[in-house]
Design a protein around this motif. Structure first.
Motif, PDB file in Angstrom:
ATOM      1  N   ASN A 211       0.808  -1.219   0.000  1.00  0.00           N
ATOM      2  CA  ASN A 211       0.000   0.000   0.000  1.00  0.00           C
ATOM      3  C   ASN A 211       0.846   1.277   0.000  1.00  0.00           C
ATOM      4  O   ASN A 211       0.321   2.365   0.263  1.00  0.00           O
ATOM      5  CB  ASN A 211      -0.937   0.011   1.220  1.00  0.00           C
ATOM      6  N   ILE A 212       2.140   1.138  -0.264  1.00  0.00           N
ATOM      7  CA  ILE A 212       3.026   2.309  -0.230  1.00  0.00           C
ATOM      8  C   ILE A 212       3.546   2.602  -1.623  1.00  0.00           C
ATOM      9  O   ILE A 212       4.007   1.699  -2.330  1.00  0.00           O
ATOM     10  CB  ILE A 212       4.224   2.074   0.717  1.00  0.00           C
ATOM     11  N   THR A 213       3.462   3.852  -2.014  1.00  0.00           N
ATOM     12  CA  THR A 213       4.145   4.322  -3.222  1.00  0.00           C
ATOM     13  C   THR A 213       5.165   5.377  -2.806  1.00  0.00           C
ATOM     14  O   THR A 213       4.953   6.125  -1.844  1.00  0.00           O
ATOM     15  CB  THR A 213       3.181   4.950  -4.245  1.00  0.00           C
ATOM     16  N   VAL A 214       6.264   5.407  -3.518  1.00  0.00           N
ATOM     17  CA  VAL A 214       7.307   6.418  -3.295  1.00  0.00           C
ATOM     18  C   VAL A 214       7.620   7.055  -4.636  1.00  0.00           C
ATOM     19  O   VAL A 214       7.939   6.355  -5.594  1.00  0.00           O
ATOM     20  CB  VAL A 214       8.592   5.801  -2.704  1.00  0.00           C
ATOM     21  N   ARG A 215       7.498   8.359  -4.695  1.00  0.00           N
ATOM     22  CA  ARG A 215       7.865   9.061  -5.930  1.00  0.00           C
ATOM     23  C   ARG A 215       8.836  10.185  -5.598  1.00  0.00           C
ATOM     24  O   ARG A 215       8.840  10.724  -4.488  1.00  0.00           O
ATOM     25  CB  ARG A 215       6.628   9.592  -6.651  1.00  0.00           C
ATOM     26  N   SER A 216       9.641  10.504  -6.560  1.00  0.00           N
ATOM     27  CA  SER A 216      10.617  11.594  -6.435  1.00  0.00           C
ATOM     28  C   SER A 216      10.363  12.578  -7.560  1.00  0.00           C
ATOM     29  O   SER A 216      10.158  12.171  -8.708  1.00  0.00           O
ATOM     30  CB  SER A 216      12.047  11.040  -6.532  1.00  0.00           C
ATOM     31  N   ILE A 217      10.364  13.852  -7.235  1.00  0.00           N
ATOM     32  CA  ILE A 217      10.191  14.895  -8.246  1.00  0.00           C
ATOM     33  C   ILE A 217      11.472  15.712  -8.306  1.00  0.00           C
ATOM     34  O   ILE A 217      11.883  16.323  -7.315  1.00  0.00           O
ATOM     35  CB  ILE A 217       8.991  15.800  -7.913  1.00  0.00           C
ATOM     36  N   VAL A 218      12.121  15.681  -9.448  1.00  0.00           N
ATOM     37  CA  VAL A 218      13.313  16.485  -9.700  1.00  0.00           C
ATOM     38  C   VAL A 218      13.001  17.367 -10.896  1.00  0.00           C
ATOM     39  O   VAL A 218      12.720  16.864 -11.984  1.00  0.00           O
ATOM     40  CB  VAL A 218      14.554  15.612  -9.973  1.00  0.00           C
ATOM     41  N   ASP A 219      13.047  18.667 -10.687  1.00  0.00           N
ATOM     42  CA  ASP A 219      12.634  19.594 -11.733  1.00  0.00           C
ATOM     43  C   ASP A 219      13.412  20.893 -11.572  1.00  0.00           C
ATOM     44  O   ASP A 219      14.442  20.940 -10.885  1.00  0.00           O
ATOM     45  CB  ASP A 219      11.121  19.811 -11.662  1.00  0.00           C
ATOM     46  N   ARG A 220      12.885  21.944 -12.143  1.00  0.00           N
ATOM     47  CA  ARG A 220      13.569  23.242 -12.184  1.00  0.00           C
ATOM     48  C   ARG A 220      13.993  23.716 -10.803  1.00  0.00           C
ATOM     49  O   ARG A 220      15.110  24.182 -10.604  1.00  0.00           O
ATOM     50  CB  ARG A 220      12.648  24.266 -12.834  1.00  0.00           C
ATOM     51  N   PHE A 221      13.085  23.619  -9.827  1.00  0.00           N
ATOM     52  CA  PHE A 221      13.377  24.050  -8.474  1.00  0.00           C
ATOM     53  C   PHE A 221      13.686  22.841  -7.594  1.00  0.00           C
ATOM     54  O   PHE A 221      13.173  21.742  -7.823  1.00  0.00           O
ATOM     55  CB  PHE A 221      12.196  24.835  -7.876  1.00  0.00           C
ATOM     56  N   LEU A 222      14.509  23.047  -6.577  1.00  0.00           N
ATOM     57  CA  LEU A 222      14.849  21.967  -5.655  1.00  0.00           C
ATOM     58  C   LEU A 222      13.680  21.751  -4.694  1.00  0.00           C
ATOM     59  O   LEU A 222      13.332  22.652  -3.917  1.00  0.00           O
ATOM     60  CB  LEU A 222      16.103  22.323  -4.860  1.00  0.00           C
ATOM     61  N   GLU A 223      13.076  20.585  -4.751  1.00  0.00           N
ATOM     62  CA  GLU A 223      11.978  20.275  -3.827  1.00  0.00           C
ATOM     63  C   GLU A 223      12.526  20.167  -2.409  1.00  0.00           C
ATOM     64  O   GLU A 223      13.294  19.259  -2.111  1.00  0.00           O
ATOM     65  CB  GLU A 223      11.288  18.974  -4.250  1.00  0.00           C
ATOM     66  N   HIS A 224      12.131  21.081  -1.540  1.00  0.00           N
ATOM     67  CA  HIS A 224      12.744  21.187  -0.223  1.00  0.00           C
ATOM     68  C   HIS A 224      11.725  21.183   0.919  1.00  0.00           C
ATOM     69  O   HIS A 224      12.101  21.015   2.081  1.00  0.00           O
ATOM     70  CB  HIS A 224      13.581  22.472  -0.166  1.00  0.00           C
TER      71      HIS A 224
END
Length: 702
Positions: A590-603
């Protein structure tokens, strides 16, 4: 939109339950590299990501790999909870890092070809025409030559100090005297203060831009440094040293002086990595490896060593050419304060949520500036972890102290690689009359909080700002972070208690609203996760959505596994390291893990617990890492206003809808891109439309 994850071959017991933290970091840096490889991104934005890959790897080698080498030297051979011994982990890390660097330079060569189509060239000296060569000769002899210092290595002159992460040339020579058959060796440091790129003059009215790298210019003129000798090989190299500070905080009489002493020792840190130019002369390579005692940590670079100049210098030299960049982000001033000069009146009436960089940091700076000038403000208390070089906050705090206000600043001197800057700020603040505190022994102060105490009529009122990011006007343009303004009484009381703990001898507080590390954050997090599990078993709404930079604490991961098995739907948005394996049968289905890497640093760190239909929403300075939960002063602050809660939830849902820049973690530790089903959603770009996430707040009086 979620990708179906395969679970074959992944065991659900023992160390197979976890991804190794450092191997997970390598996967993160590869996602950064993918942005540099993205053909749809503007060229100089791709160059920026190539540079970030290099700077990330520099820090990883100087801290994480250095720590593994320290373990090996100390004879530590036990496996960690992910099943790796230090030596076994090191081999895998270096193998994957070498592969990533090879891909990075392949992307670099592709980028330079595409920049050439835009009229931006990086010629060698031999590719210049005679007029250009003459200009470069003059530049070398008048500007560069006087700065250079050739350093010979022989029996009477031992190997000189090689500074960490500086570019050098290794020079192999032979004597011009026919009877002298010896081989000679010297090194030359490439001057960092002249810039890595030298602009080459081109024809008048030409739109071309040409740059020669400083080391290439020096290579061509190397004979001018060694009269009477003939260079037979000139190759670049770069050394990375252990940069982790070893502080004796307990025994230090003055922490500031102790850190200054350790910073001087950093230049002598043990060698960790040696980067050498591809095709380096064997004699030079043997000397360098022997001197630095480098075994497997030798990287052969097929291109210019150290690509950080692609962000440090190239954009300034290129100038305009807007099509080579993302469109300029038009930051907005927070609407709640846009038509008023009185921040305090607004915050008395309602809490205010800010989302950077879409809403500008000027709002926070103006709040501090107003507090420093307001005659009714009695005290300002603030934590500073990483501050920009020209921060307006420092002047405001200094002015407030000079006007007689009680100003207390908790400055974290141990913020890695910002130690020198923070020491300078601390001294400036002390000189202005601020009370400067360096935090508690053995703990870094990572919480981001400001408290303003103001006299109003017959009582005092506390105004609080809590954020997920540093009080840094520069990074607030580049990082996504969330901040909260509130005058809620309970939060104000907790803020006062937190500062008393950081500056005095107060006993641990019975927190009314805050969750604080290292006191109780890990325990409370696990309780919140377990509560969702109880709700799921009882058939009540149960869900966790958590956004953070990294997840590596084993106990928290185990609690998430148990909640998943209880039926809790868990969506994790983890930009970097994640040791949890999602989608494993009977463990984390039941767990999903996603990472978003884009223009701005997700902080931003944002946490939403469904709680049976009565959601708890928090913003925090803390990732779910062991260091954050046990070795740092961290803060989780509840978002109490229901409409602001919905704004945070909208932010999280926007991230969950991303099908352009999101990558899903697979059970085996690798990541795959989200499937682009339906309309494209790019969360960072869509967030630029503030109406997509921000609930319009009603007027209310607390």
């Amino acid at each position: 939109m979620e990708n179906k994850q395969k679970t074959e071959g992944v065991k659900s017991n023992d160390c197979y339950k976890y991804v190794n933290r450092d191997l997970s970091w390598i996967e993160f840096n590869r996602r950064v590299l993918e942005e540099a490889q993205d053909p749809t991104a503007p060229l100089l934005e791709r160059a920026k990501f190539l540079s970030i890959v290099s700077s990330n790897l520099d820090e990883f080698m100087s801290v994480r790999v250095a720590g593994i080498l320290d373990q090996m030297k100390a004879g530590y051979h036990k496996k960690d909870f992910t099943g790796y011994t230090p030596s076994g982990l090191l081999k895998r890390l270096l193998k994957r890092a070498n592969r990533m660097v090879a891909d990075q330079y392949k992307a670099f060569r592709d980028l330079t070809r595409q920049l050439a189509r835009e009229g931006i060239f990086f010629p060698s000296y031999d590719e210049l025409n005679s007029t250009q060569q003459k200009e470069m000769d003059t530049y070398f002899h008048e500007i560069v030559f006087p700065v250079l210092t050739p350093m010979a290595v022989d029996q009477s002159r031992p190997f000189p100090l090689v500074h960490t992460q500086s570019n050098y040339l290794a020079v192999v020579l032979e004597s011009c005297v026919p009877t002298d058959l010896r081989t000679y060796f010297a090194i030359v440091r490439v001057p960092h203060n002249l810039g890595r790129l030298v602009r080459v003059p081109v024809r008048t009215n030409s739109k071309k831009l040409e740059f020669i790298r400083m080391e290439e210019l020096i290579k061509h003129h190397i004979e001018s440094l060694f009269s009477g000798y003939k260079p037979i090989a000139v190759n670049g190299f770069r050394l990375t040293r252990n940069a982790d500070l070893t502080l004796n905080e307990e025994g230090a009489e003055d922490l500031l002086e102790e850190i200054e002493k350790e910073l001087k020792q950093r230049r002598w840190g043990a060698p960790v990595r040696l980067e050498v130019e591809k095709g380096i002369h064997p004699y030079a390579l043997e000397l360098l490896r022997d001197e630095f005692e480098i075994g497997e940590g030798c990287f052969e670079i097929d291109g210019p060593i150290d690509l950080t100049y692609l962000i440090k210098q190239l954009p300034q030299l290129v100038g305009g050419r807007a099509h080579l960049y993302y469109p300029v982000l038009e930051q907005v001033y927070a609407e709640e304060f846009e038509h008023t000069d009185d921040f305090f009146e607004v915050i008395r009436e309602r809490d205010v949520l800010l989302y950077h960089p879409y809403e500008c940091f000027d709002t926070v700076a103006d709040f501090i500036l107003q507090a420093s000038d307001d005659p009714y403000v009695l005290a300002i208390k603030m934590t500073l972890y990483r501050v920009s070089g020209n921060s307006p906050l420092i002047g405001a705090l200094a002015r407030a102290a000079e006007s007689g206000k009680q100003v207390t600043v908790v400055v974290e001197l141990k913020a890695r690689f910002d130690e020198e800057r923070n020491i300078a700020w601390a001294r400036k603040l002390e000189k202005a009359g601020c009370h400067v505190v360096y935090g508690l022994v053995g703990l870094k102060t990572h919480a981001k909080i400001t408290l303003v105490v103001r006299q109003e009529q017959e009582s005092l009122r506390r105004y609080v700002h809590v954020g997920t990011g540093n009080y840094n006007d520069n990074t607030a343009k580049l990082y996504t972070d969330v901040g909260l303004f509130t005058s809620h009484q309970v939060i104000g009381e907790d803020a006062s208690a937190l500062f008393n703990e950081m500056t005095g001898y107060s006993s641990p507080h019975d927190w009314q609203a805050f969750i604080v590390a290292p006191a109780d954050m890990k325990t409370r997090l696990i309780e919140l996760i377990e509560r969702e599990g109880r709700h799921a078993r009882a058939g009540k709404p149960a869900r966790i959505v958590a956004k953070m930079n990294s997840l590596s604490n084993q106990e928290v991961v185990d609690a998430l596994y148990e909640a998943s098995q209880a039926g809790v739907k868990i969506d994790l948005i983890v930009r970097g390291v994640c040791v949890l394996r999602p989608g494993v049968a009977d463990l984390s289905e039941n767990i999903t893990v996603r990472s978003i890497v884009d223009r701005f640093l997700e902080h931003s760190r944002l946490y939403w617990f469904e709680n049976g239909g009565s959601p708890d929403v928090y913003l925090s300075s803390a990732d779910w890492m062991t260091r954050n939960l046990t070795r740092r002063i961290e803060l989780m602050c509840p978002v109490r206003d229901e409409e602001l809660q919905q704004s945070v939830i909208h932010l999280l849902e926007l991230c969950l809808q991303d099908n352009v820049k999101a990558r899903f973690l697979q059970p085996g530790g690798n990541y795959i891109r989200a499937a682009e089903n339906g309309p494209k959603v790019r969360s960072q770009f869509d967030a630029m439309n503030i109406n997509r996430w921000k609930v319009r707040k009603r007027e209310y009086t607390r």
